[in-house]
Write a protein that holds these residues in place. Sequence first.
Motif, PDB file in Angstrom:
ATOM      1  N   ILE A   4       0.654  -1.122  -0.101  1.00 22.24           N
ATOM      2  CA  ILE A   4       0.050   0.013   0.005  1.00 22.24           C
ATOM      3  C   ILE A   4       0.868   1.300  -0.006  1.00 22.24           C
ATOM      4  N   THR A   5       1.886   1.333   0.893  1.00 18.63           N
ATOM      5  CA  THR A   5       2.766   2.388   0.966  1.00 18.63           C
ATOM      6  C   THR A   5       3.541   2.632  -0.529  1.00 18.63           C
ATOM      7  N   LEU A   6       4.093   1.311  -0.923  1.00 20.38           N
ATOM      8  CA  LEU A   6       4.746   1.548  -2.358  1.00 20.38           C
ATOM      9  C   LEU A   6       3.560   2.061  -3.516  1.00 20.38           C
ATOM     10  N   LYS A   7       2.561   1.618  -3.380  1.00 17.15           N
ATOM     11  CA  LYS A   7       1.631   2.115  -4.300  1.00 17.15           C
ATOM     12  C   LYS A   7       1.274   3.573  -4.244  1.00 17.15           C
ATOM     13  N   SER A   8       1.063   3.919  -2.952  1.00 19.25           N
ATOM     14  CA  SER A   8       0.613   5.475  -2.739  1.00 19.25           C
ATOM     15  C   SER A   8       2.043   6.136  -3.083  1.00 19.25           C
ATOM     16  N   PHE A   9       3.227   5.990  -2.960  1.00 17.04           N
ATOM     17  CA  PHE A   9       4.216   6.545  -3.366  1.00 17.04           C
ATOM     18  C   PHE A   9       4.410   6.696  -4.765  1.00 17.04           C
ATOM     19  N   LEU A  10       4.072   5.763  -5.519  1.00 17.71           N
ATOM     20  CA  LEU A  10       4.228   5.780  -6.788  1.00 17.71           C
ATOM     21  C   LEU A  10       3.056   6.498  -7.614  1.00 17.71           C
ATOM     22  N   GLU A  11       2.025   6.875  -7.005  1.00  8.60           N
ATOM     23  CA  GLU A  11       0.867   7.395  -7.349  1.00  8.60           C
ATOM     24  C   GLU A  11       0.711   8.897  -6.924  1.00  8.60           C
ATOM     25  N   ALA A  30       8.310  15.028   1.546  1.00  5.99           N
ATOM     26  CA  ALA A  30       7.340  13.900   1.293  1.00  5.99           C
ATOM     27  C   ALA A  30       7.813  12.668   0.851  1.00  5.99           C
ATOM     28  N   THR A  31       8.777  12.699  -0.362  1.00  9.38           N
ATOM     29  CA  THR A  31       9.344  11.618  -0.888  1.00  9.38           C
ATOM     30  C   THR A  31      10.338  10.804   0.228  1.00  9.38           C
ATOM     31  N   TRP A  32      11.101  11.695   1.011  1.00  5.58           N
ATOM     32  CA  TRP A  32      11.824  11.004   2.243  1.00  5.58           C
ATOM     33  C   TRP A  32      10.893  10.177   3.214  1.00  5.58           C
ATOM     34  N   ASN A  33       9.765  10.854   3.578  1.00  8.36           N
ATOM     35  CA  ASN A  33       8.870  10.136   4.498  1.00  8.36           C
ATOM     36  C   ASN A  33       8.527   8.801   3.766  1.00  8.36           C
ATOM     37  N   TYR A  34       8.367   8.777   2.560  1.00  5.96           N
ATOM     38  CA  TYR A  34       7.806   7.334   1.816  1.00  5.96           C
ATOM     39  C   TYR A  34       9.187   6.437   2.173  1.00  5.96           C
ATOM     40  N   ILE A  35      10.259   6.974   1.971  1.00  4.77           N
ATOM     41  CA  ILE A  35      11.427   6.232   1.801  1.00  4.77           C
ATOM     42  C   ILE A  35      11.794   5.614   3.329  1.00  4.77           C
ATOM     43  N   PHE A  36      11.772   6.455   4.364  1.00  3.79           N
ATOM     44  CA  PHE A  36      11.806   6.203   5.632  1.00  3.79           C
ATOM     45  C   PHE A  36      10.674   5.110   6.043  1.00  3.79           C
ATOM     46  N   SER A  37       9.414   5.324   5.732  1.00  7.15           N
ATOM     47  CA  SER A  37       8.407   4.284   5.838  1.00  7.15           C
ATOM     48  C   SER A  37       8.677   2.907   5.456  1.00  7.15           C
ATOM     49  N   VAL A  82      11.737   7.085  -9.369  1.00 11.38           N
ATOM     50  CA  VAL A  82      12.862   6.249  -9.700  1.00 11.38           C
ATOM     51  C   VAL A  82      14.137   6.687  -8.726  1.00 11.38           C
ATOM     52  N   ALA A  83      14.432   7.922  -8.317  1.00  8.17           N
ATOM     53  CA  ALA A  83      15.337   8.618  -7.766  1.00  8.17           C
ATOM     54  C   ALA A  83      15.160   7.901  -6.271  1.00  8.17           C
ATOM     55  N   ALA A  84      14.030   8.023  -5.804  1.00  4.53           N
ATOM     56  CA  ALA A  84      13.718   7.313  -4.716  1.00  4.53           C
ATOM     57  C   ALA A  84      13.897   6.065  -4.447  1.00  4.53           C
ATOM     58  N   VAL A  85      13.511   5.201  -5.492  1.00  2.53           N
ATOM     59  CA  VAL A  85      13.886   3.896  -5.663  1.00  2.53           C
ATOM     60  C   VAL A  85      15.385   3.486  -5.519  1.00  2.53           C
ATOM     61  N   PHE A  86      16.254   4.397  -6.059  1.00  3.29           N
ATOM     62  CA  PHE A  86      17.733   4.249  -5.986  1.00  3.29           C
ATOM     63  C   PHE A  86      17.981   4.389  -4.608  1.00  3.29           C
ATOM     64  N   ARG A  87      17.281   5.175  -4.025  1.00  5.66           N
ATOM     65  CA  ARG A  87      17.577   5.697  -2.475  1.00  5.66           C
ATOM     66  C   ARG A  87      17.258   4.616  -1.561  1.00  5.66           C
ATOM     67  N   LEU A  88      15.975   3.915  -2.016  1.00  5.42           N
ATOM     68  CA  LEU A  88      15.509   2.756  -1.104  1.00  5.42           C
ATOM     69  C   LEU A  88      16.532   1.602  -1.427  1.00  5.42           C
ATOM     70  N   LEU A  89      17.285   1.518  -2.380  1.00  2.00           N
ATOM     71  CA  LEU A  89      18.148   0.322  -2.546  1.00  2.00           C
ATOM     72  C   LEU A  89      19.516   0.459  -1.654  1.00  2.00           C
ATOM     73  N   GLY A  90      19.744   1.626  -1.333  1.00  2.29           N
ATOM     74  CA  GLY A  90      20.681   1.975  -0.325  1.00  2.29           C
ATOM     75  C   GLY A  90      22.182   2.297  -0.781  1.00  2.29           C
ATOM     76  N   MET A  91      22.228   2.456  -2.212  1.00  2.00           N
ATOM     77  CA  MET A  91      23.547   2.778  -2.685  1.00  2.00           C
ATOM     78  C   MET A  91      23.746   4.179  -2.349  1.00  2.00           C
ATOM     79  N   PRO A  92      25.409   4.395  -2.356  1.00  2.00           N
ATOM     80  CA  PRO A  92      25.738   5.767  -1.749  1.00  2.00           C
ATOM     81  C   PRO A  92      25.294   6.772  -2.811  1.00  2.00           C
ATOM     82  N   TRP A  93      25.310   8.055  -2.645  1.00  2.00           N
ATOM     83  CA  TRP A  93      24.702   8.841  -3.563  1.00  2.00           C
ATOM     84  C   TRP A  93      25.664   9.010  -4.626  1.00  2.00           C
ATOM     85  N   GLU A  94      26.976   8.948  -4.671  1.00  2.00           N
ATOM     86  CA  GLU A  94      27.834   9.193  -6.010  1.00  2.00           C
ATOM     87  C   GLU A  94      27.443   8.012  -6.829  1.00  2.00           C
TER      88      GLU A  94
END
Length: 113
Positions: A4-11, A30-37, A82-94
Amino acid sequence: MITITLKSFLEDSSLRFVKNSWYGYDLCPATWNYIFSLNLLSAQLGWTWTITNIIWKDLWLILNTWLMQARTEQTPFRDVCVAAVFRLLGMPWEVQLSVIYATHDLPATLKQL
């Protein structure tokens, strides 16, 4: 709850990039809130469950679809998601920036070949 959270985030159409004095452009609060959740919910279910049910089934599908869409398109997945998905995967910023630039330029290079 994760689905539900992932679907809400994408929409969520309110998600956007914001100017940041340190990083150039960053994700909005708001994007960071989804990532942390999503990180918190995934941590409760463990790594094996998360990789099997979220990363392989949802996140890689999002990245693959985004890669295949024309750069002028923002459907079905917007760049901020997509940028948030990359952050969810936990890779370093660079590494995230390098992957985004490479995947953005790769389709154009392949078309030229």
